[in-house]
Design a protein around this motif. Structure first.
Motif: not given
Length: 72
Positions: A43-56
């Motif tokens: 779930f931490y990795a999933l939230v990190g991917v969501i952060y990356l998608l939002i930033g991009t």
């Protein structure tokens, strides 16, 4: 008005860079906790991917708005 637009654009750039850095940090935190608790690490990795998608997407949105022509 133009000064406000430039300030807003640079603010969105800064936010997207922080989102990107936070996403990488969250993914690394998820990978480090994956050995002890795979569910929490996932779930931490999933939230990190969501952060990356939002930033991009913020970065790409500002680039798209910059490419538009203003017709007066």
């Amino acid at each position: 008005m133009n000064n406000w637009v430039q300030s807003g654009r640079s603010l969105v750039y800064i936010i997207s860079v922080f989102q990107f850095i936070g996403g990488i940090g969250t993914i690394l935190m998820g990978l480090s906790s994956f050995g002890t608790s795979p569910t929490i690490g996932f779930f931490y990795a999933l939230v990190g991917v969501i952060y990356l998608l939002i930033g991009t997407s913020l970065w790409k949105f500002v680039k798209f708005v910059d490419s538009l022509e203003v017709i007066e």
